[in-house]
Design a protein around this motif. Structure first.
Motif, PDB file in Angstrom:
ATOM      1  N   ALA A  71     -91.588 -64.644  36.702  1.00 54.09           N
ATOM      2  CA  ALA A  71     -91.758 -65.900  35.975  1.00 54.09           C
ATOM      3  C   ALA A  71     -92.910 -66.707  36.549  1.00 54.09           C
ATOM      4  O   ALA A  71     -93.703 -67.305  35.813  1.00 54.09           O
ATOM      5  N   VAL A  72     -93.032 -66.739  37.861  1.00 56.58           N
ATOM      6  CA  VAL A  72     -94.117 -67.473  38.497  1.00 56.58           C
ATOM      7  C   VAL A  72     -95.467 -66.860  38.124  1.00 56.58           C
ATOM      8  O   VAL A  72     -96.435 -67.573  37.829  1.00 56.58           O
ATOM      9  N   ALA A  89     -92.260 -78.135  30.516  1.00 59.63           N
ATOM     10  CA  ALA A  89     -93.294 -79.067  30.953  1.00 59.63           C
ATOM     11  C   ALA A  89     -94.686 -78.546  30.621  1.00 59.63           C
ATOM     12  O   ALA A  89     -95.536 -79.285  30.110  1.00 59.63           O
ATOM     13  N   VAL A  90     -94.936 -77.259  30.902  1.00 59.85           N
ATOM     14  CA  VAL A  90     -96.245 -76.682  30.616  1.00 59.85           C
ATOM     15  C   VAL A  90     -96.505 -76.680  29.119  1.00 59.85           C
ATOM     16  O   VAL A  90     -97.615 -76.991  28.659  1.00 59.85           O
ATOM     17  N   GLU A  91     -95.482 -76.355  28.326  1.00 58.77           N
ATOM     18  CA  GLU A  91     -95.640 -76.390  26.872  1.00 58.77           C
ATOM     19  C   GLU A  91     -95.989 -77.802  26.409  1.00 58.77           C
ATOM     20  O   GLU A  91     -96.873 -77.994  25.564  1.00 58.77           O
ATOM     21  N   LEU A 128     -91.503 -68.492  27.842  1.00 56.75           N
ATOM     22  CA  LEU A 128     -92.526 -68.584  28.873  1.00 56.75           C
ATOM     23  C   LEU A 128     -93.694 -67.661  28.560  1.00 56.75           C
ATOM     24  O   LEU A 128     -94.863 -68.025  28.739  1.00 56.75           O
ATOM     25  N   ASP A 129     -93.408 -66.450  28.080  1.00 54.96           N
ATOM     26  CA  ASP A 129     -94.470 -65.513  27.699  1.00 54.96           C
ATOM     27  C   ASP A 129     -95.382 -66.126  26.640  1.00 54.96           C
ATOM     28  O   ASP A 129     -96.611 -66.042  26.732  1.00 54.96           O
ATOM     29  N   HIS A 130     -94.770 -66.738  25.628  1.00 47.33           N
ATOM     30  CA  HIS A 130     -95.552 -67.314  24.537  1.00 47.33           C
ATOM     31  C   HIS A 130     -96.346 -68.530  24.995  1.00 47.33           C
ATOM     32  O   HIS A 130     -97.478 -68.733  24.562  1.00 47.33           O
TER      33      HIS A 130
END
Length: 444
Positions: free
Chosen positions: A367-368, A303-305, A340-342
Motif C-alpha cells: 500500500a505504501v 486524503a490523497v484523493e 488506492l490503485d485508482h
C-alpha cells in the motif's frame, strides 16, 4: 574492471589512486583523525578489495594497492550500482567527528548506460553527506547531469583524456574533495556553495501529513522540522493567485474518527491552501505555531484523493510541475486497496509526482509503494523513526529530490504508466463515456 578496461587502462587507474594517496595522512587507529581508505572494484557488480580497517600505515596500503591484479570480465560497468554499494556498505559505519568528511572517488574508463541507478545514487550520496568525485577517461554525461542537480556544487566530475596532463585535475581533487577546508577553501573550489539559493521553480506542492495516532509525538515534531526545511529550498511565489510563475505550497493533515468518513465530512484538515501565503516564512510560522496533531485513524487514500480533486485539478493557474508529498505513520490503514490503485493512477496520469515518506514499521508495504511514483528508490523514503539523525537524512534526501525533479531528468508519468493512461483513455472513448476519462478512473 568492466569489459573495456585493458591492463594499460587499469595501470593508469592504479597510478591515479596512488597519486591521490601520497599527500594523505593515514589514520593509525579508529580515532577521528587522519584518513581511512577502502578500495572496491566494479563492473556490473561491486566487491571489496580493501576495507577501512585493513591498513593503518600508508606504506602497507600503497603496497596492497600496487598488488591488486587486473581482472578482465565481459560485464558492462554500472557506475550507479557501484555508487549505491559504496553508500550503503562502505560508509555503513563511519567515525564521528565535527570535521569528519566522507569522500568517494570513482575512477572509470567511460560512461555507464544505466541512468536510473546514477540518479538514485546522487540522492543517497546527498542524504548521507558523501562528497562524490568521478575521474573518467571519457565523457560521462549522465553522471554529470545527475550530480549537477546538487545545489551545493560539491560534486566533482573530471574527464582526463589520455594525452592530457592530469596533474591540475588531481590537484583540484585533493584541494576540493580530500583536503577541503570549508572555513578557508582553495581558490580552485569556487563552485562550492556553502549557502544554497532557494530554487526558482514553477511548482504546485501539496504536503499531506498523517496526523493520526499512528504517528508518535516526537516523530510528529520531527516531521514539522522536515516540512520547514522543504520550504527553505523553494522560492515561494509572491503572487500565487495572479502569476503563472514560482512555487505554491498547500498543507493538509489527514485523520478521521469515523471510517469511512461520513457524508459531507472532509478527510483532511486544511492548514493552508496554494493561495493563502505569499511568503515561506509565514508558512513556517504556521507549521510551528498553529499546526497540531489531531489523533484518530489514518485515512491516507481518501486524503490523497481529496488533494488530487480539490487542489491539484481545481487550482487556477496550475504549475507545470505538481507534487503530492505524503507523510504516513506506521501501520498505515488502507481499507480499499482497489481505490488506492485508482487514486495512484489518477494522480500519475495527470502528471502529478507522488513522493511518500513512511515513518516507523510498515506491515502493508504494498500500500505504501502504491503512493509513490517510480522508481521507488527515488520517490519512497522509509525513514523508520523521525528522530534527529533520521530527520537530517530525510532533509538532505528531499533537498536532492526537489533539485532532481527540477532538472527534468525523470519523466512524469514514466513510459509504462503513460501507456496505461493512453489505454484507459481509449477504453473510455470506445465506450462513449462523456467527460474526462480520468474522472471516471477515480471513482471506478
Amino acid at each position: 574492471m568492466s569489459e573495456d578496461v585493458t591492463p594499460q587502462v587499469f595501470e593508469r587507474m592504479r597510478n591515479i589512486a596512488v597519486n591521490l594517496l601520497q599527500d594523505l595522512t593515514i589514520s593509525e587507529s579508529n580515532c577521528p583523525t587522519g584518513a581511512r581508505v577502502a578500495v572496491v572494484s566494479y563492473s556490473s557488480t561491486t566487491k571489496y578489495l580493501i576495507r577501512f580497517s585493513d591498513y593503518h600505515r600508508k606504506k602497507q596500503l600503497i603496497e596492497a594497492i600496487n598488488k591488486i591484479p587486473p581482472m578482465r570480465t565481459t560485464s558492462r560497468r554500472n557506475i550507479g550500482a557501484a555508487m549505491r554499494f559504496v553508500a550503503r556498505n562502505v560508509f555503513k559505519r563511519v567515525r564521528q567527528g565535527v570535521l569528519m568528511r566522507k569522500v568517494a572517488i570513482f575512477i572509470s574508463n567511460g560512461a555507464s548506460q544505466e541512468a536510473t541507478p546514477i540518479v538514485t545514487a546522487a540522492l543517497e550520496f546527498k542524504a548521507l553527506d558523501i562528497t562524490p568525485v568521478v575521474i573518467a577517461f571519457r565523457n560521462v554525461p549522465n553522471v554529470r547531469r545527475a550530480f549537477e542537480a546538487d545545489e551545493s556544487g560539491s560534486f566533482m566530475v573530471s574527464v582526463l583524456e589520455e594525452a592530457q596532463d592530469q596533474s591540475p585535475e588531481l590537484y583540484r581533487v585533493r584541494q576540493c574533495a580530500l583536503c577541503y577546508d570549508p572555513c578557508s577553501p582553495s581558490v580552485v573550489c569556487q563552485s562550492f556553495k556553502s549557502i544554497p539559493i532557494p530554487l526558482r521553480m514553477d511548482l504546485d506542492l501539496a504536503l499531506v501529513v498523517d496526523s493520526s495516532r499512528n504517528v508518535p509525538t516526537d516523530q510528529y515534531d520531527g516531521v514539522k522540522e522536515l516540512l520547514s526545511s522543504i520550504l527553505d529550498q523553494l522560492d515561494v511565489s509572491s503572487q500565487p493567485g495572479t502569476s503563472d510563475r514560482g512555487a505554491r505550497v498547500a498543507l493538509v493533515q489527514h485523520s478521521t474518527l469515523n471510517y469511512p468518513p461520513r457524508r459531507g465530512e472532509e478527510p483532511v484538515k486544511i492548514e493552508f491552501d496554494l493561495l493563502r501565503y505569499r511568503n515561506r516564512d509565514l508558512m513556517k510560522r504556521h507549521i510551528h505555531k498553529n499546526m497540531r496533531q489531531t489523533g484518530g485513524l489514518s485515512c491516507t487514500e481518501h486524503a490523497v484523493e481529496w488533494v488530487i480533486h480539490n487542489i491539484m485539478l481545481k487550482s487556477s493557474r496550475p504549475r507545470p510541475t505538481k507534487v503530492i508529498f505524503t507523510v504516513i505513520g506506521e501501520e498505515t490503514n488502507v481499507w480499499d486497496q482497489a481505490k488506492l490503485d485508482h487514486i495512484a493512477l489518477l494522480a500519475q496520469c495527470e502528471g502529478v509526482t507522488l513522493f511518500t515518506l513512511s515513518l516507523g514499521r510498515q506491515s502493508n508495504v504494498t500500500a505504501v509503494e502504491k503512493l509513490a511514483s517510480v522508481p521507488l528508490e527515488q520517490h519512497l523514503l522509509c525513514l523508520g523513526e523521525a528522530k534527529h539523525g533520521g530527520i537530517e537524512y530525510a532533509q538532505r534526501f528531499t533537498q536532492g529530490f526537489i533539485r532532481i525533479l527540477n532538472s527534468g531528468i525523470n519523466t512524469y508519468p514514466p513510459p509504462d504508466v503513460q501507456r496505461k493512461c493512453e489505454s484507459l483513455q481509449k477504453w473510455f472513448h470506445s465506450k462513449g463515456i462523456p467527460g474526462e476519462y480520468l474522472e471516471g478512473v477515480a471513482h471506478t
